[in-house]
Design a protein around this motif. Structure first.
Motif, PDB file in Angstrom:
ATOM      1  N   ARG A   1      -7.345  -5.508   0.741  1.00 46.63           N
ATOM      2  CA  ARG A   1      -5.914  -5.814   0.790  1.00 46.63           C
ATOM      3  C   ARG A   1      -5.130  -5.184  -0.358  1.00 46.63           C
ATOM      4  O   ARG A   1      -3.909  -5.102  -0.297  1.00 46.63           O
ATOM      5  CB  ARG A   1      -5.711  -7.327   0.783  1.00 46.63           C
ATOM      6  N   SER A   2      -5.846  -4.745  -1.381  1.00 48.32           N
ATOM      7  CA  SER A   2      -5.151  -4.192  -2.551  1.00 48.32           C
ATOM      8  C   SER A   2      -6.143  -3.407  -3.391  1.00 48.32           C
ATOM      9  O   SER A   2      -7.366  -3.597  -3.284  1.00 48.32           O
ATOM     10  CB  SER A   2      -4.547  -5.321  -3.397  1.00 48.32           C
ATOM     11  N   PRO A   3      -5.659  -2.531  -4.275  1.00 46.06           N
ATOM     12  CA  PRO A   3      -6.558  -1.835  -5.207  1.00 46.06           C
ATOM     13  C   PRO A   3      -7.303  -2.817  -6.108  1.00 46.06           C
ATOM     14  O   PRO A   3      -8.457  -2.580  -6.464  1.00 46.06           O
ATOM     15  CB  PRO A   3      -5.597  -0.956  -6.014  1.00 46.06           C
TER      16      PRO A   3
ATOM     17  N   PRO B   1      -4.951  -0.466   3.712  1.00 47.69           N
ATOM     18  CA  PRO B   1      -3.794  -0.712   4.565  1.00 47.69           C
ATOM     19  C   PRO B   1      -2.486  -0.523   3.804  1.00 47.69           C
ATOM     20  O   PRO B   1      -2.441  -0.650   2.581  1.00 47.69           O
ATOM     21  CB  PRO B   1      -3.980  -2.178   4.983  1.00 47.69           C
ATOM     22  N   LYS B   2      -1.441  -0.188   4.558  1.00 48.53           N
ATOM     23  CA  LYS B   2      -0.097  -0.011   3.986  1.00 48.53           C
ATOM     24  C   LYS B   2      -0.119   0.869   2.727  1.00 48.53           C
ATOM     25  O   LYS B   2       0.479   0.560   1.702  1.00 48.53           O
ATOM     26  CB  LYS B   2       0.537  -1.371   3.700  1.00 48.53           C
TER      27      LYS B   2
ATOM     28  N   PRO C   1      -6.895   5.955   4.048  1.00 44.56           N
ATOM     29  CA  PRO C   1      -5.592   5.294   3.912  1.00 44.56           C
ATOM     30  C   PRO C   1      -4.943   5.094   5.281  1.00 44.56           C
ATOM     31  O   PRO C   1      -5.143   5.899   6.201  1.00 44.56           O
ATOM     32  CB  PRO C   1      -4.792   6.296   3.076  1.00 44.56           C
ATOM     33  N   ILE C   2      -4.180   4.010   5.413  1.00 43.52           N
ATOM     34  CA  ILE C   2      -3.430   3.769   6.650  1.00 43.52           C
ATOM     35  C   ILE C   2      -1.949   3.913   6.352  1.00 43.52           C
ATOM     36  O   ILE C   2      -1.396   3.224   5.492  1.00 43.52           O
ATOM     37  CB  ILE C   2      -3.702   2.368   7.221  1.00 43.52           C
ATOM     38  N   PHE C   3      -1.302   4.798   7.079  1.00 42.48           N
ATOM     39  CA  PHE C   3       0.144   5.010   6.923  1.00 42.48           C
ATOM     40  C   PHE C   3       0.865   4.061   7.881  1.00 42.48           C
ATOM     41  O   PHE C   3       1.005   4.348   9.072  1.00 42.48           O
ATOM     42  CB  PHE C   3       0.500   6.461   7.227  1.00 42.48           C
ATOM     43  N   GLU C   4       1.318   2.943   7.365  1.00 45.77           N
ATOM     44  CA  GLU C   4       1.976   1.925   8.180  1.00 45.77           C
ATOM     45  C   GLU C   4       3.025   1.155   7.379  1.00 45.77           C
ATOM     46  O   GLU C   4       3.600   0.190   7.868  1.00 45.77           O
ATOM     47  CB  GLU C   4       0.935   0.938   8.726  1.00 45.77           C
ATOM     48  N   SER C   5       3.265   1.583   6.152  1.00 42.85           N
ATOM     49  CA  SER C   5       4.228   0.900   5.305  1.00 42.85           C
ATOM     50  C   SER C   5       5.653   1.162   5.789  1.00 42.85           C
ATOM     51  O   SER C   5       5.985   2.262   6.250  1.00 42.85           O
ATOM     52  CB  SER C   5       4.086   1.374   3.854  1.00 42.85           C
ATOM     53  N   ASN C   6       6.506   0.154   5.665  1.00 42.07           N
ATOM     54  CA  ASN C   6       7.895   0.336   6.091  1.00 42.07           C
ATOM     55  C   ASN C   6       8.668   1.296   5.192  1.00 42.07           C
ATOM     56  O   ASN C   6       9.804   1.673   5.495  1.00 42.07           O
ATOM     57  CB  ASN C   6       8.624  -1.009   6.171  1.00 42.07           C
ATOM     58  N   THR C   7       8.049   1.740   4.110  1.00 44.35           N
ATOM     59  CA  THR C   7       8.726   2.694   3.217  1.00 44.35           C
ATOM     60  C   THR C   7       8.912   4.059   3.866  1.00 44.35           C
ATOM     61  O   THR C   7       9.750   4.852   3.424  1.00 44.35           O
ATOM     62  CB  THR C   7       7.949   2.869   1.898  1.00 44.35           C
ATOM     63  N   ILE C   8       8.114   4.367   4.915  1.00 46.93           N
ATOM     64  CA  ILE C   8       8.251   5.685   5.555  1.00 46.93           C
ATOM     65  C   ILE C   8       9.198   5.648   6.755  1.00 46.93           C
ATOM     66  O   ILE C   8       9.337   6.644   7.467  1.00 46.93           O
ATOM     67  CB  ILE C   8       6.885   6.267   5.985  1.00 46.93           C
TER      68      ILE C   8
ATOM     69  N   ILE D   1      -7.200  10.003   7.994  1.00 47.11           N
ATOM     70  CA  ILE D   1      -5.933   9.320   7.744  1.00 47.11           C
ATOM     71  C   ILE D   1      -5.561   8.564   9.014  1.00 47.11           C
ATOM     72  O   ILE D   1      -5.556   9.143  10.103  1.00 47.11           O
ATOM     73  CB  ILE D   1      -4.828  10.310   7.358  1.00 47.11           C
ATOM     74  N   ARG D   2      -5.300   7.293   8.879  1.00 52.32           N
ATOM     75  CA  ARG D   2      -4.961   6.467  10.018  1.00 52.32           C
ATOM     76  C   ARG D   2      -3.469   6.144  10.018  1.00 52.32           C
ATOM     77  O   ARG D   2      -2.826   6.156   8.972  1.00 52.32           O
ATOM     78  CB  ARG D   2      -5.790   5.175  10.001  1.00 52.32           C
ATOM     79  N   VAL D   3      -2.952   5.845  11.209  1.00 50.52           N
ATOM     80  CA  VAL D   3      -1.547   5.465  11.327  1.00 50.52           C
ATOM     81  C   VAL D   3      -1.463   4.093  11.979  1.00 50.52           C
ATOM     82  O   VAL D   3      -2.188   3.796  12.923  1.00 50.52           O
ATOM     83  CB  VAL D   3      -0.737   6.505  12.134  1.00 50.52           C
ATOM     84  N   GLY D   4      -0.572   3.253  11.471  1.00 48.06           N
ATOM     85  CA  GLY D   4      -0.431   1.895  11.983  1.00 48.06           C
ATOM     86  C   GLY D   4       0.763   1.772  12.910  1.00 48.06           C
ATOM     87  O   GLY D   4       1.854   1.347  12.496  1.00 48.06           O
TER      88      GLY D   4
END
Length: 267
Positions: free
Chosen positions: A27-29, A52-53, A81-88, A115-118
């Motif tokens: 869930r986190s580093p 994630p995120k 890494p999963i690219f699913e953060s709302n920052t993008i 690289i995964r996408v959410g």
């Protein structure tokens, strides 16, 4: 998790059995940092970690932790890494963010297997959910983000397709097969599954057609003595161009070795 991996590790010492590649989604580093030392000898079962995120806010910490782990590990520990953060989502900043993330990941590119996408997490930001007879590529705000990720990362990294959330009920197989076809067309390789029912359809969906395999083989075996760099394919249906289709051919051969070949030439 620790008990399960330890049990598998002990069992493997006395019995030989199939072991899939195991990734742990943290869930986190900080959780990655605290968990890895607790795994003890069972770290030899671990292929890598999933983040994630993944975003600019946590990228440096994740990358530093993965580096630290690999500096002390006897086995290579990979990173997904999963690219699913709302920052993008914000279009004004998206390109800068994606290229900044790519620059950071390039420093550990040999450790990034995928690289995964959410897709569902990105849909959540808009309050959108597709039905089993609809594709994520019909949701233009999301498909645009997926296209941007492929544009930035697709030349150098394997990027897998977004989750298909249906595993039973009406249309779920047809819907999955349709989205898999669009994943392939848009350059995604592989697809995250969320239920065992989906596995055979994803594996079948990434098999290479016999026509594509024959064409790819012909392109890669193109004679340097041939004057023409363009020729009709083996079934005389389309043109093969050595320079234009070389990268495509390499990918087709790669996929055929992993997923196999469909025997029906028209599939």
């Amino acid at each position: 998790l620790i008990q399960s991996l330890n049990s598998l590790h002990l069992k493997q010492k006395s019995q030989d059995f199939y072991m899939p590649k195991i990734f742990i989604r943290v869930r986190s580093p900080q959780q990655l940092n605290s968990l890895y030392p607790k795994l003890g000898e069972s770290t030899n079962l671990l292929t890598g970690f999933i983040a994630p995120k993944f975003s600019l806010e946590n990228a440096d910490e994740y990358i530093n932790e993965i580096r630290k782990i690999n500096s002390s590990s006897l086995n290579t520990v990979y990173f997904m890494p999963i690219f699913e953060s709302n920052t993008i989502i914000n279009l004004e900043n998206r390109y800068k963010i994606l290229y900044a993330l790519k620059n950071k990941l390039n420093d550990i590119s040999e450790l990034v297997l995928n690289i995964r996408v959410g897709g569902n997490d990105l849909c959540h930001c808009f309050g959108i959910r597709r039905n089993s007879n609809e594709s994520i590529y019909s949701i233009h705000p999301i498909s645009n983000i997926l296209a941007d990720i492929i544009t930035v990362f697709g030349e150098e990294y394997i990027v897998s397709g977004p989750v298909w959330e249906y595993y039973s009920g009406d249309n779920w197989i047809e819907g999955l097969e349709n989205e898999l076809a669009q994943d392939r067309l848009n350059g995604f390789i592989g697809k995250t599954v969320i239920h065992p029912n989906q596995i055979p359809y994803v594996n079948e969906g990434y098999k290479v057609s016999l026509k594509d395999f024959n064409d790819a083989t012909s392109i890669l075996n193109w004679s340097s003595d041939t004057i023409s760099m363009v020729s009709g394919n083996t079934s005389f249906e389309r043109m093969n161009e050595y320079k234009t289709h070389y990268n495509w051919a390499k990918k087709i051969i790669f996929l055929s070795k992993i997923y196999g070949i469909k025997e029906n030439i028209n599939s």
